[in-house]
Design a protein around this motif. Sequence first.
Motif, short mmCIF file in Angstrom:
data_model
loop_
_atom_site.label_atom_id
_atom_site.label_comp_id
_atom_site.label_asym_id
_atom_site.label_seq_id
_atom_site.Cartn_x
_atom_site.Cartn_y
_atom_site.Cartn_z
N TRP A 162 1.04 -1.10 0.18
CA TRP A 162 0.45 -0.13 0.15
C TRP A 162 1.18 1.29 -0.35
O TRP A 162 0.18 2.26 -1.15
CB TRP A 162 -0.81 -0.17 1.46
N LEU A 163 1.31 1.13 0.92
CA LEU A 163 2.77 2.69 0.81
C LEU A 163 3.60 2.55 -0.01
O LEU A 163 3.34 3.80 -0.99
CB LEU A 163 3.21 2.39 2.25
N ILE A 164 4.12 1.92 -0.96
CA ILE A 164 5.13 2.63 -1.99
C ILE A 164 3.94 2.32 -2.61
O ILE A 164 4.38 3.27 -3.64
CB ILE A 164 6.20 1.35 -1.95
N GLY A 165 2.94 1.60 -3.46
CA GLY A 165 2.19 1.34 -4.67
C GLY A 165 1.72 2.71 -4.83
O GLY A 165 1.58 2.71 -5.82
N ILE A 166 1.18 3.19 -3.75
CA ILE A 166 0.46 4.91 -3.23
C ILE A 166 1.36 5.65 -4.02
O ILE A 166 0.65 6.33 -4.47
CB ILE A 166 -0.88 4.51 -2.21
N THR A 167 2.61 5.98 -2.64
CA THR A 167 3.17 6.55 -3.41
C THR A 167 3.49 7.03 -4.48
O THR A 167 3.59 7.70 -5.57
CB THR A 167 4.15 6.11 -2.66
N PHE A 168 3.92 5.78 -5.64
CA PHE A 168 4.47 5.29 -6.95
C PHE A 168 3.19 5.78 -8.20
O PHE A 168 2.89 6.67 -8.52
CB PHE A 168 4.00 4.09 -7.09
N VAL A 169 1.48 5.81 -6.94
CA VAL A 169 0.33 6.59 -7.92
C VAL A 169 -0.08 7.53 -7.98
O VAL A 169 0.08 8.45 -8.80
CB VAL A 169 -0.75 5.32 -7.97
N GLU A 170 0.56 8.38 -6.81
CA GLU A 170 0.68 9.61 -6.52
C GLU A 170 1.41 10.68 -7.07
O GLU A 170 1.18 11.45 -7.34
CB GLU A 170 0.74 9.62 -4.69
N ILE A 171 2.59 10.00 -7.80
CA ILE A 171 3.23 10.19 -9.19
C ILE A 171 2.24 11.34 -10.23
O ILE A 171 3.03 11.89 -10.43
CB ILE A 171 4.88 9.98 -9.06
N SER A 172 1.73 10.19 -10.16
CA SER A 172 0.78 10.24 -11.39
C SER A 172 0.53 11.24 -11.22
O SER A 172 -0.20 12.67 -12.13
CB SER A 172 -0.19 9.10 -11.93
N ALA A 173 -0.59 11.44 -9.81
CA ALA A 173 -1.51 12.72 -9.47
C ALA A 173 -0.96 14.22 -9.59
O ALA A 173 -1.33 14.88 -9.85
CB ALA A 173 -1.89 12.18 -8.59
N ILE A 174 0.40 14.09 -8.99
CA ILE A 174 1.05 15.04 -8.67
C ILE A 174 1.64 15.75 -10.57
O ILE A 174 1.17 16.83 -11.01
CB ILE A 174 2.27 15.03 -8.16
N CYS A 175 1.83 14.45 -11.58
CA CYS A 175 2.26 15.07 -12.70
C CYS A 175 1.12 15.69 -13.78
O CYS A 175 1.44 17.05 -14.19
CB CYS A 175 2.35 13.64 -13.91
N ALA A 176 -0.12 14.40 -13.68
CA ALA A 176 -1.64 15.57 -13.96
C ALA A 176 -1.87 16.48 -13.19
O ALA A 176 -2.00 17.76 -14.42
CB ALA A 176 -2.42 14.76 -14.11
N ALA A 177 -1.37 17.27 -12.39
CA ALA A 177 -1.53 18.36 -11.65
C ALA A 177 -0.86 19.45 -12.33
O ALA A 177 -1.99 20.76 -12.30
CB ALA A 177 -1.89 18.30 -10.01
N VAL A 178 0.17 19.48 -12.39
CA VAL A 178 0.92 20.40 -13.07
C VAL A 178 0.70 20.61 -14.42
O VAL A 178 0.77 21.59 -14.53
CB VAL A 178 2.59 19.66 -12.61
N GLU A 179 0.64 19.93 -15.10
CA GLU A 179 0.22 19.86 -16.67
C GLU A 179 -1.00 20.67 -16.59
O GLU A 179 -1.51 21.67 -17.46
CB GLU A 179 0.18 18.30 -16.47
N LEU A 180 -2.19 20.09 -15.83
CA LEU A 180 -3.31 20.62 -15.91
C LEU A 180 -3.70 22.29 -15.80
O LEU A 180 -4.08 22.95 -16.26
CB LEU A 180 -4.21 20.39 -14.98
N THR A 181 -2.64 23.01 -14.41
CA THR A 181 -2.95 23.65 -13.84
C THR A 181 -2.03 24.90 -15.12
O THR A 181 -2.47 25.86 -15.55
CB THR A 181 -1.56 24.31 -12.82
N VAL A 182 -0.52 24.26 -15.73
CA VAL A 182 -0.06 25.78 -16.96
C VAL A 182 -1.03 25.55 -18.18
O VAL A 182 -1.32 25.86 -18.69
CB VAL A 182 1.65 24.65 -16.69
N SER A 183 -1.60 24.11 -18.49
CA SER A 183 -2.49 24.33 -20.00
C SER A 183 -3.49 25.34 -19.62
O SER A 183 -3.82 25.55 -20.52
CB SER A 183 -2.97 22.19 -19.63
N ILE A 184 -4.62 24.31 -18.48
CA ILE A 184 -5.68 25.80 -17.85
C ILE A 184 -4.95 27.35 -18.07
O ILE A 184 -5.79 28.22 -18.45
CB ILE A 184 -6.13 25.55 -16.74
N LEU A 185 -4.04 27.94 -16.90
CA LEU A 185 -3.69 28.71 -17.52
C LEU A 185 -2.50 29.49 -18.49
O LEU A 185 -2.71 30.98 -18.88
CB LEU A 185 -2.95 29.74 -16.07
N LYS A 186 -2.56 29.02 -19.77
CA LYS A 186 -1.29 29.41 -20.25
C LYS A 186 -1.98 28.99 -21.90
O LYS A 186 -1.92 29.57 -22.67
CB LYS A 186 0.45 29.18 -19.88
#
Length: 827
Positions: A162-186
């Motif tokens: 759980w600890l390692i798998g969820i941390t791995f998955v949350e890399i995806s969430a952070i990537c998507a959040a950076v991607e979407l934030t910059v895309s919407i603003l710019k």
Amino acid sequence: MTALRRHRKLTAIWASEPGWKGWTSSVNHSDLGRMFLVTAFFFFLVGGILAMLIRAQLATPHSAFVDAGAFAQFFTMHGTIMMFLFAIPTFEGLAIYLLPKMLGTRDLAFPRLTAYGYWCYAFGGSMLLIALVLGIAPDGGWFMYPPLTGPLHSPGINTDFWLIGITFVEISAICAAVELTVSILKYRAPGMSLDKMPIFAWYALVTALMILTGFPPLILGSVLLEVERAFGWPFFQADLGGDSLLWQHLFWLFGHPEVYIIFLPAAGVISTIIPVMARTTLLGYGWIVASAVALAFLSFGLWVHHMFTTGIPLMGLAFFSAASTLVAVPTGVQVFAWIGTLWKGRPELHLPMLHILGFFFTFVIGGLTGVMVAVVPFDWQAHDTAFITAHLHYVLFGGFVFPILAGIYYWLPLFTGRKRFFRLGEMAFGLIFVGFHGTFLAMHWVGLMGQRRRIETYDAETGWGVINLISSISSFVMAIGLAMVLVDVLIHAFVAVRGGRNPWKAGTLEWASMSPPPAYNFASLPHVVSRDPFHADPGLPNRLAKGEGYLGDPMASRRETLTVDIATGRPDFMVIYPGNTRLPIVMAAVTGLFFLSILLKLFLLTPLALAGVAALALVWVWRLGAQIDAGPQDAGRGAILPLAGETTKSPGWWGTVFLLAANGTFFGSLLFGYAFLWTVAPGWPPAEWLTPSLAELGIGIAAALSAALAMRFAIRSNCRSARPMTALVAAFGATVIAILTFAMLLSRVPPPDGHAYAATLCVLCAYALAHALLVSLMLSFVIARVLRGYTSAARAAELHIVSLWTDYLAVITVLILLAAHLPGMFA
């Protein structure tokens, strides 16, 4: 150039490889959005099967359907899958697919980052499924409370998955959040100012920013608990200066905003669909945006809402109870705006509208029970009962699944270009609605009668048997309805007849392209003058296809789009995207190797995997940029714009800002944990403090500040067309001194397995050392780029990005060195 020739030329430039090869090499947002959605609904299917197994076990008293160990794995994996592998990735997939089309652009800001995030999600989720198949899945609940999940009470590998798998998955969430934030603003169509953005984009922006600030505390908690399990560092062990309540604070700093991270995208779907179904415009656009922002802010002040029974002081209980009640206000504003939109329009009861009506009925009940559990005396009685489980499902299923099903049926003609053939959807909705309420209304009832959650059996004398049987039968009715939705979607995608463009007569830009949209979205980019561009200009699709917008004359092999000023929507520079590549999947696989090495305790492999990630990252960024100044480019419609790499605030600069925001939240959570243990945990003060050293303190701070200052001199030299090598070498040297300082400090910390003070101090020092090493690697890269001619007075974007990292290193160095040395000085 004719419209057909333009289409063929753009398709050749933007298309992915055919067949399965395209799945592994595509960086196109439409492909990746579909992959996210298909994978997320596969996990939804798995999570639903686990729910059916849980309800089968609870249908009758003393059931022997599964044993206690398997039941613990089932409910842990059900919650984990639905929260981490279905809800958030579904939002990410929908936003990744739709936002460039809604915003009138050709792709997201960082296409390769989107692909990397998807493969991290797929690999991390697969790790958890493999654990489930092998019978070693996590079994400590989706909230993983220590000390039950610590090394003493859960010695196996289940919790580590759980600890390692969820941390791995949350890399995806952070990537998507950076991607979407910059895309919407710019990355928007020229002319699309903030007040002209589609309402779904506002919701996606708020959600992405919440992910950037809500997920790091959980990542930190997962890291600390895994370090405790692997090396015996006592962050959560009370007898050694730790405190298990620290985990609850870190988890619910993520966990309560998570509810609104799930709800807000669904609310964006509702705000998009209701005006179309009602044949009118959205009532209170500005109020809805303000309510979404207010909801985001309030959600971060509610985490103790889940900890009312842990001994929080009464003043704290009163504050968090009031805040938990107050959150109903912005939610109510949105609900009344939706009702007002329906009232002023002429609603048509299409299938998406049925699901929205189901949302209204269900979510209002969930909101009311939420206000009930915000009242402390009631929460003391209902806490940890099936009533809480029922409330959670009313909020999340009612607030997310019903709107997402509405969105599926609303945008399905856009995805497939087809009309519905069979009418299974209406019957499916009826089964889902009746089955859901039969399941969870009964669960409210049995919870009020005292049934605890997370129990695998109960006695017949409790009187819960009939209610649980009703709940279980209803859950299978709901499952049949959801299966019918799947069948309906598959028939629609592969059997139904072709449909026309924009069957709903909507006004947003995603319907101004072909259905399904081509890989490039728009043959030329529109100039937006209205919040509903398609309504304002019904001939817009034909004019864009003829190349009358921006970038209407494609250059050979260049994937081009524009960015705009954040507030006004004025075009500011041109972006050239990289092409298809398998680098993201390879990098995700090597990242997975890093996590697997920790999971399997193969620690000799860990630094090799890290080195592999660093090497691939260098290859990733080395391929960008140019060795000559291209100068301003003709973007069409009289716009002459510089390239993104020839500006100071490039997309990479914006991405770095938001990535550092998430990083800073992680660091702030670490400082919070340090202060929490210091002030609350038993067993303080420690037997041994770090011996303070004024020389170490002064040298470390001076080195980090010097590196940041040297980067500013390097940027100034570069602006004067002088070579910035001297300043860059000085910055590199100062960073090396910072590395040596933290290495020396780390060697002097008391043994970290003896007390939480030393363990926390080691983590702080390791955090600073890792960032100093990262900055030194970045400076080495920039020095190599300068020597190879990749920088000039115009091509300075990379210098500004590295300057952000040196500034961040300076800030954390000052704070960490002070946190390390001051206690020993005053002790």
